[in-house]
Design a protein around this motif. Structure first.
Motif, PDB file in Angstrom:
ATOM      1  N   THR A 184      82.361 122.633  89.234  1.00  0.00           N
ATOM      2  CA  THR A 184      80.980 122.915  88.850  1.00  0.00           C
ATOM      3  C   THR A 184      80.776 124.417  88.735  1.00  0.00           C
ATOM      4  O   THR A 184      81.172 125.176  89.618  1.00  0.00           O
ATOM      5  CB  THR A 184      80.018 122.356  89.917  1.00  0.00           C
ATOM      6  N   SER A 185      80.165 124.807  87.639  1.00  0.00           N
ATOM      7  CA  SER A 185      79.899 126.240  87.481  1.00  0.00           C
ATOM      8  C   SER A 185      78.678 126.621  88.309  1.00  0.00           C
ATOM      9  O   SER A 185      77.847 125.771  88.627  1.00  0.00           O
ATOM     10  CB  SER A 185      79.674 126.580  86.007  1.00  0.00           C
ATOM     11  N   PRO A 186      78.541 127.899  88.655  1.00  0.00           N
ATOM     12  CA  PRO A 186      77.406 128.326  89.471  1.00  0.00           C
ATOM     13  C   PRO A 186      76.064 128.065  88.793  1.00  0.00           C
ATOM     14  O   PRO A 186      75.064 127.915  89.466  1.00  0.00           O
ATOM     15  CB  PRO A 186      77.628 129.823  89.666  1.00  0.00           C
ATOM     16  N   THR A 187      76.046 127.951  87.486  1.00  0.00           N
ATOM     17  CA  THR A 187      74.760 127.762  86.803  1.00  0.00           C
ATOM     18  C   THR A 187      74.303 126.304  86.789  1.00  0.00           C
ATOM     19  O   THR A 187      73.137 126.043  86.533  1.00  0.00           O
ATOM     20  CB  THR A 187      74.830 128.280  85.349  1.00  0.00           C
TER      21      THR A 187
ATOM     22  N   ALA B 155      72.726 120.280  88.856  1.00  0.00           N
ATOM     23  CA  ALA B 155      72.675 119.293  87.775  1.00  0.00           C
ATOM     24  C   ALA B 155      72.537 117.862  88.302  1.00  0.00           C
ATOM     25  O   ALA B 155      71.709 117.093  87.809  1.00  0.00           O
ATOM     26  CB  ALA B 155      73.902 119.427  86.885  1.00  0.00           C
ATOM     27  N   ALA B 156      73.329 117.489  89.298  1.00  0.00           N
ATOM     28  CA  ALA B 156      73.263 116.124  89.831  1.00  0.00           C
ATOM     29  C   ALA B 156      71.906 115.845  90.465  1.00  0.00           C
ATOM     30  O   ALA B 156      71.329 114.763  90.278  1.00  0.00           O
ATOM     31  CB  ALA B 156      74.377 115.892  90.837  1.00  0.00           C
ATOM     32  N   ASP B 157      71.370 116.813  91.203  1.00  0.00           N
ATOM     33  CA  ASP B 157      70.054 116.634  91.819  1.00  0.00           C
ATOM     34  C   ASP B 157      68.972 116.480  90.757  1.00  0.00           C
ATOM     35  O   ASP B 157      68.080 115.656  90.886  1.00  0.00           O
ATOM     36  CB  ASP B 157      69.706 117.821  92.728  1.00  0.00           C
ATOM     37  N   ARG B 158      69.067 117.289  89.705  1.00  0.00           N
ATOM     38  CA  ARG B 158      68.075 117.192  88.620  1.00  0.00           C
ATOM     39  C   ARG B 158      68.166 115.833  87.933  1.00  0.00           C
ATOM     40  O   ARG B 158      67.148 115.237  87.596  1.00  0.00           O
ATOM     41  CB  ARG B 158      68.266 118.332  87.617  1.00  0.00           C
ATOM     42  N   ALA B 159      69.375 115.345  87.736  1.00  0.00           N
ATOM     43  CA  ALA B 159      69.549 114.036  87.099  1.00  0.00           C
ATOM     44  C   ALA B 159      68.945 112.932  87.966  1.00  0.00           C
ATOM     45  O   ALA B 159      68.264 112.034  87.463  1.00  0.00           O
ATOM     46  CB  ALA B 159      71.027 113.770  86.839  1.00  0.00           C
ATOM     47  N   ASP B 160      69.190 112.994  89.287  1.00  0.00           N
ATOM     48  CA  ASP B 160      68.607 112.001  90.198  1.00  0.00           C
ATOM     49  C   ASP B 160      67.089 112.084  90.200  1.00  0.00           C
ATOM     50  O   ASP B 160      66.400 111.059  90.187  1.00  0.00           O
ATOM     51  CB  ASP B 160      69.129 112.192  91.627  1.00  0.00           C
ATOM     52  N   LEU B 161      66.562 113.295  90.227  1.00  0.00           N
ATOM     53  CA  LEU B 161      65.106 113.475  90.189  1.00  0.00           C
ATOM     54  C   LEU B 161      64.517 112.947  88.892  1.00  0.00           C
ATOM     55  O   LEU B 161      63.461 112.306  88.890  1.00  0.00           O
ATOM     56  CB  LEU B 161      64.731 114.938  90.384  1.00  0.00           C
ATOM     57  N   ALA B 162      65.191 113.209  87.788  1.00  0.00           N
ATOM     58  CA  ALA B 162      64.706 112.731  86.497  1.00  0.00           C
ATOM     59  C   ALA B 162      64.708 111.202  86.452  1.00  0.00           C
ATOM     60  O   ALA B 162      63.731 110.580  86.023  1.00  0.00           O
ATOM     61  CB  ALA B 162      65.555 113.301  85.364  1.00  0.00           C
TER      62      ALA B 162
END
Length: 195
Positions: A2-5, A9-16
């Motif tokens: 996983t890149s630092p940026t 991503a996984a948390d955002r996907a779960d939240l979405a």
């Protein structure tokens, strides 16, 4: 790696996905499950349909994800209700009553069992890995059998009975309990008949 940026991503996907399912739940209550479209969900969430389809590739997948999520919640309630004490027959009736009550008191879930949605709901319930695991787990926990070759069949039948009671409830709780005790327990727990 996983890149630092994109470390979130996984948390955002779960939240979405959670936000989409929460929004769909609200729409199920206000419009009815059968009439909610993917466009309705995307509009209510505030995203494009393309974004919605990235999370849920179709309406069936959205409905299945909602069923999975709610089955997990109701499963936790059932686990608490059946405890470890008492005859398996009584604990099974308690588990079924807890599940039925959990669905009936939730407006979004009860909307799944109106005349228009009963067929779809039955299919989703019978195909849902979460519901299958829940029903099979309850029966295995209540009456473990060393060579239980028909556990899956009995669990599937239990799900069918519960869907039937949700779509066409008994006249009152006492009648429902009597039906469960007399006709369900002897079939799904044959080695543990009611007292």
């Amino acid at each position: 790696m996983t890149s630092p940026t994109d470390w979130l991503a996984a948390d955002r996907a779960d939240l979405a996905a959670t936000r989409i399912l929460d929004t769909a739940e609200s729409l199920f209550v206000t419009r009815g499950v059968a009439s909610v479209t993917m466009r309705d969900v995307a509009d209510a969430v505030g995203c494009s349909r393309a974004t919605l389809y990235r999370y849920f590739p179709g309406r069936d997948r959205l409905l299945a994800a909602y069923v999975e999520r709610t089955a997990t919640i109701i499963g936790a309630d059932i686990a608490t209700s059946i405890g470890e004490l008492g005859p398996p027959a009584d604990r099974l009736v308690s588990a079924i009553e807890t599940a039925l009550s959990g669905v009936r008191r939730n407006p979004a879930l009860s909307a799944w069992f109106d005349a228009e949605m009963a067929g779809t709901s039955t299919q989703l319930a019978l195909l849902s890995p979460a519901i299958d695991a829940l029903a099979t787990g309850i029966l295995a926990r209540l009456a473990p059998e060393p060579a239980d070759t028909d556990l899956a069949d009995r669990a599937g039948w239990l799900v069918r009975v519960m869907v039937s009671l949700l779509a066409a409830p008994a006249p009152d709780a006492g009648t429902e309990r009597d039906l469960l005790t007399r006709f369900v327990v002897p079939v799904v727990l044959p080695s543990h008949p009611p007292a």
